[in-house]
Design a protein around this motif. Structure first.
Motif, PDB file in Angstrom:
ATOM      1  N   ALA A  15      -1.954  17.283  -7.120  1.00 32.42           N
ATOM      2  CA  ALA A  15      -2.314  16.317  -6.069  1.00 32.42           C
ATOM      3  C   ALA A  15      -2.047  14.916  -6.609  1.00 32.42           C
ATOM      4  O   ALA A  15      -2.384  14.616  -7.746  1.00 32.42           O
ATOM      5  CB  ALA A  15      -3.778  16.468  -5.716  1.00 32.42           C
ATOM      6  N   ARG A  16      -1.393  14.110  -5.824  1.00 40.15           N
ATOM      7  CA  ARG A  16      -1.137  12.738  -6.268  1.00 40.15           C
ATOM      8  C   ARG A  16      -1.908  11.777  -5.399  1.00 40.15           C
ATOM      9  O   ARG A  16      -1.982  11.960  -4.185  1.00 40.15           O
ATOM     10  CB  ARG A  16       0.350  12.441  -6.181  1.00 40.15           C
ATOM     11  CG  ARG A  16       0.633  11.006  -6.489  1.00 40.15           C
ATOM     12  CD  ARG A  16       2.083  10.704  -6.512  1.00 40.15           C
ATOM     13  NE  ARG A  16       2.704  11.225  -7.694  1.00 40.15           N
ATOM     14  CZ  ARG A  16       3.987  11.556  -7.775  1.00 40.15           C
ATOM     15  NH1 ARG A  16       4.739  11.420  -6.734  1.00 40.15           N
ATOM     16  NH2 ARG A  16       4.497  12.018  -8.887  1.00 40.15           N
ATOM     17  N   LYS A  17      -2.472  10.758  -6.049  1.00 44.51           N
ATOM     18  CA  LYS A  17      -3.209   9.738  -5.306  1.00 44.51           C
ATOM     19  C   LYS A  17      -2.226   8.966  -4.417  1.00 44.51           C
ATOM     20  O   LYS A  17      -1.223   8.453  -4.905  1.00 44.51           O
ATOM     21  CB  LYS A  17      -3.849   8.785  -6.314  1.00 44.51           C
ATOM     22  CG  LYS A  17      -4.859   7.840  -5.730  1.00 44.51           C
ATOM     23  CD  LYS A  17      -5.430   6.963  -6.829  1.00 44.51           C
ATOM     24  CE  LYS A  17      -5.428   5.527  -6.371  1.00 44.51           C
ATOM     25  NZ  LYS A  17      -5.475   4.579  -7.462  1.00 44.51           N
ATOM     26  N   LYS A  18      -2.496   8.951  -3.116  1.00 41.83           N
ATOM     27  CA  LYS A  18      -1.612   8.227  -2.196  1.00 41.83           C
ATOM     28  C   LYS A  18      -1.959   6.749  -2.223  1.00 41.83           C
ATOM     29  O   LYS A  18      -3.113   6.370  -2.304  1.00 41.83           O
ATOM     30  CB  LYS A  18      -1.772   8.752  -0.773  1.00 41.83           C
ATOM     31  CG  LYS A  18      -1.235  10.159  -0.603  1.00 41.83           C
ATOM     32  CD  LYS A  18       0.265  10.141  -0.419  1.00 41.83           C
ATOM     33  CE  LYS A  18       0.830  11.541  -0.309  1.00 41.83           C
ATOM     34  NZ  LYS A  18       2.069  11.761  -1.000  1.00 41.83           N
ATOM     35  N   LEU A  19      -0.941   5.928  -2.165  1.00 37.24           N
ATOM     36  CA  LEU A  19      -1.160   4.490  -2.097  1.00 37.24           C
ATOM     37  C   LEU A  19      -0.249   3.978  -0.996  1.00 37.24           C
ATOM     38  O   LEU A  19       0.928   3.726  -1.222  1.00 37.24           O
ATOM     39  CB  LEU A  19      -0.819   3.840  -3.454  1.00 37.24           C
ATOM     40  CG  LEU A  19      -1.073   2.353  -3.590  1.00 37.24           C
ATOM     41  CD1 LEU A  19      -2.531   2.031  -3.334  1.00 37.24           C
ATOM     42  CD2 LEU A  19      -0.694   1.869  -4.977  1.00 37.24           C
ATOM     43  N   LEU A  20      -0.805   3.943   0.224  1.00 33.26           N
ATOM     44  CA  LEU A  20       0.014   3.561   1.361  1.00 33.26           C
ATOM     45  C   LEU A  20       0.027   2.048   1.519  1.00 33.26           C
ATOM     46  O   LEU A  20      -1.030   1.405   1.492  1.00 33.26           O
ATOM     47  CB  LEU A  20      -0.510   4.226   2.635  1.00 33.26           C
ATOM     48  CG  LEU A  20      -0.362   5.744   2.685  1.00 33.26           C
ATOM     49  CD1 LEU A  20      -0.981   6.300   3.954  1.00 33.26           C
ATOM     50  CD2 LEU A  20       1.102   6.156   2.579  1.00 33.26           C
ATOM     51  N   LEU A  21       1.223   1.515   1.673  1.00 26.28           N
ATOM     52  CA  LEU A  21       1.339   0.072   1.841  1.00 26.28           C
ATOM     53  C   LEU A  21       1.296  -0.272   3.318  1.00 26.28           C
ATOM     54  O   LEU A  21       2.057   0.294   4.105  1.00 26.28           O
ATOM     55  CB  LEU A  21       2.668  -0.424   1.262  1.00 26.28           C
ATOM     56  CG  LEU A  21       2.854  -0.267  -0.235  1.00 26.28           C
ATOM     57  CD1 LEU A  21       4.225  -0.775  -0.639  1.00 26.28           C
ATOM     58  CD2 LEU A  21       1.771  -1.028  -0.985  1.00 26.28           C
ATOM     59  N   PRO A  22       0.436  -1.203   3.722  1.00 26.69           N
ATOM     60  CA  PRO A  22       0.417  -1.594   5.131  1.00 26.69           C
ATOM     61  C   PRO A  22       1.594  -2.512   5.452  1.00 26.69           C
ATOM     62  O   PRO A  22       2.089  -3.223   4.576  1.00 26.69           O
ATOM     63  CB  PRO A  22      -0.913  -2.352   5.255  1.00 26.69           C
ATOM     64  CG  PRO A  22      -1.171  -2.888   3.881  1.00 26.69           C
ATOM     65  CD  PRO A  22      -0.535  -1.926   2.906  1.00 26.69           C
ATOM     66  N   GLY A  23       2.026  -2.473   6.703  1.00 23.86           N
ATOM     67  CA  GLY A  23       3.036  -3.431   7.182  1.00 23.86           C
ATOM     68  C   GLY A  23       4.427  -3.184   6.633  1.00 23.86           C
ATOM     69  O   GLY A  23       4.680  -2.220   5.923  1.00 23.86           O
ATOM     70  N   ASP A  24       5.332  -4.109   7.019  1.00 20.37           N
ATOM     71  CA  ASP A  24       6.731  -4.012   6.603  1.00 20.37           C
ATOM     72  C   ASP A  24       7.020  -5.042   5.524  1.00 20.37           C
ATOM     73  O   ASP A  24       6.223  -5.954   5.285  1.00 20.37           O
ATOM     74  CB  ASP A  24       7.645  -4.293   7.804  1.00 20.37           C
ATOM     75  CG  ASP A  24       7.485  -3.219   8.868  1.00 20.37           C
ATOM     76  OD1 ASP A  24       7.320  -2.046   8.484  1.00 20.37           O
ATOM     77  OD2 ASP A  24       7.506  -3.573  10.059  1.00 20.37           O
ATOM     78  N   VAL A  25       8.206  -4.910   4.940  1.00 20.67           N
ATOM     79  CA  VAL A  25       8.651  -5.918   3.976  1.00 20.67           C
ATOM     80  C   VAL A  25       8.837  -7.229   4.739  1.00 20.67           C
ATOM     81  O   VAL A  25       9.501  -7.245   5.776  1.00 20.67           O
ATOM     82  CB  VAL A  25       9.998  -5.496   3.331  1.00 20.67           C
ATOM     83  CG1 VAL A  25      10.436  -6.509   2.286  1.00 20.67           C
ATOM     84  CG2 VAL A  25       9.895  -4.109   2.729  1.00 20.67           C
ATOM     85  N   PRO A  26       8.238  -8.342   4.286  1.00 21.50           N
ATOM     86  CA  PRO A  26       8.418  -9.616   5.006  1.00 21.50           C
ATOM     87  C   PRO A  26       9.884 -10.060   5.010  1.00 21.50           C
ATOM     88  O   PRO A  26      10.683  -9.566   4.215  1.00 21.50           O
ATOM     89  CB  PRO A  26       7.553 -10.597   4.199  1.00 21.50           C
ATOM     90  CG  PRO A  26       6.677  -9.758   3.348  1.00 21.50           C
ATOM     91  CD  PRO A  26       7.400  -8.481   3.108  1.00 21.50           C
ATOM     92  N   SER A  27      10.190 -10.999   5.899  1.00 21.50           N
ATOM     93  CA  SER A  27      11.571 -11.471   6.009  1.00 21.50           C
ATOM     94  C   SER A  27      11.944 -12.317   4.785  1.00 21.50           C
ATOM     95  O   SER A  27      11.193 -13.198   4.377  1.00 21.50           O
ATOM     96  CB  SER A  27      11.716 -12.316   7.271  1.00 21.50           C
ATOM     97  OG  SER A  27      12.915 -13.050   7.198  1.00 21.50           O
TER      98      SER A  27
END
Ligand code: SF4
Length: 339
Positions: free
Chosen positions: A285-297
């Motif tokens: 099992a791997r700890k999930k680290l979800l990034l919010p949002g998109d890459v900024p411009s």
């Protein structure tokens, strides 16, 4: 990170080469593309595709360059090759500054660095035979007569695992993996020291990817080639690279030898990239680290740390002050206030 190397049937990698004089040194490289607007096409801003990138690659070494699409990896490749002109910074090949050299003066240095692109089909002229494609750089650089050129092309075909009888075939008569072998043979024609490989296996089936990667590693051992290997597949990068640089929004945010980077990532963005890699074992099992949002411009990058809009650890300082890339352990560089 558990490796998927075995699943891909990849050969064990070589250990890192002993420290040697760098074949290529890039310092403070910037590439800004002007944004034109209105009838008069006035410059209304800049896309900061590459913003203060520095690295060096030793003889026989592979530097992996990773990051999400649009982070500037391919622009680094094209700027390094002088296919597009840098806005600022310097590029040295074997200690000589080639950043501002004109076409003629650049020519002998061009022989030392070659590029392989992602799509082996669109980078091959469909009207030329494979032999003419591989022999073209030899012709352009006036190195050999027709007979000698033919012999050299046959030798290159053999080196990349193609049959000499295929010299007169056209690109559409080859499979995807074979077409990438043609691209590698063309890149090797002038015996370069550095090959910039821009997503060289992304367009290939997984089984074929392993063959091409193994071929590149064999050629590196035989010829002491240096690679700048650009990819978004971390398993492949982990396998082929000696050191790895992680890019985010035009900047390198972490830079270390591959064992360190994959076992002890310090930058939150690297952590998130590694956490997103599928593990080929359902019991792990791997700890999930979800990034919010998109890459900024990159036209309007956030102030302070450019990652602060997505970073789960961001604090007030991160929104104001840009973190510098600093050495947190020998050979391990991180651009983060908290690490
Ligand atoms: Fe996150 Fe702050 Fe580090 Fe940037 S400097 S990566 S925002 S903790």
């Amino acid at each position: 990170m558990p490796s998927t190397a075995n699943a891909l049937n990849l050969r064990p990698p070589e250990s890192a080469p002993a420290a040697a004089a760098p074949v290529v040194e890039v310092a403070g490289l910037r590439k800004y593309f002007p944004l034109k607007k209105g009838l008069l096409r006035r410059t209304a801003g800049y896309v900061r595709a590459v913003d203060d990138v520095s690295f060096a690659i030793a003889r026989g070494e592979t530097l992996g360059l990773v990051g999400e699409s649009g982070c500037g990896k391919s622009t680094v490749a094209r700027t390094l090759m002088r296919l597009i002109e840098p806005t600022a910074g310097s590029i040295k090949i074997n200690g000589q500054d080639v950043t501002r050299l004109g076409k003629r003066a650049l020519r002998p240095h061009r022989r030392q660095m070659q590029i392989i692109f992602q799509d082996p089909f669109s980078s091959l002229n469909p009207r030329m035979t494979a032999g003419d494609i591989v022999g073209e750089p030899l012709k352009i650089h006036g190195l050999t007569q027709s007979r000698a050129r033919h012999e050299r092309v046959a030798e290159l075909f053999e080196q990349v695992g193609l049959r000499a009888q295929q010299i007169n075939s056209f690109p559409h008569q080859f499979s995807g993996g074979q077409r990438q072998r043609i691209c590698i043979a063309r890149a090797l024609a002038l015996s370069p020291q550095l090959i910039v490989a821009d997503e060289p296996v992304s367009a290939l089936d997984v089984s074929i990817q392993a063959q091409v990667i193994n071929l590149m590693m064999d050629l590196q051992r035989q010829k002491q080639l240096s690679y700048l290997f650009i990819a978004h597949d971390l398993a492949v990068v982990e396998h082929i690279s000696h050191r790895v640089a992680v890019m985010y929004l035009g900047r390198i945010v972490e830079y270390a030898d591959k064992a360190t980077l994959f076992t002890d990532p310090r930058h939150p963005y690297t952590e998130a990239l590694l956490a997103a890699v599928p593990v080929p074992n359902p019991r792990i099992a791997r700890k999930k680290l979800l990034l919010p949002g998109d890459v900024p411009s990159p036209v309007n990058p956030p102030p302070g740390c450019s990652f602060h809009t997505r970073c789960p650890y961001a604090e007030a300082r991160c929104r104001i002050e840009r973190p510098l890339l600093r050495e947190v352990a020998p050979g391990h560089h991180v651009a983060c206030h908290l690490r």
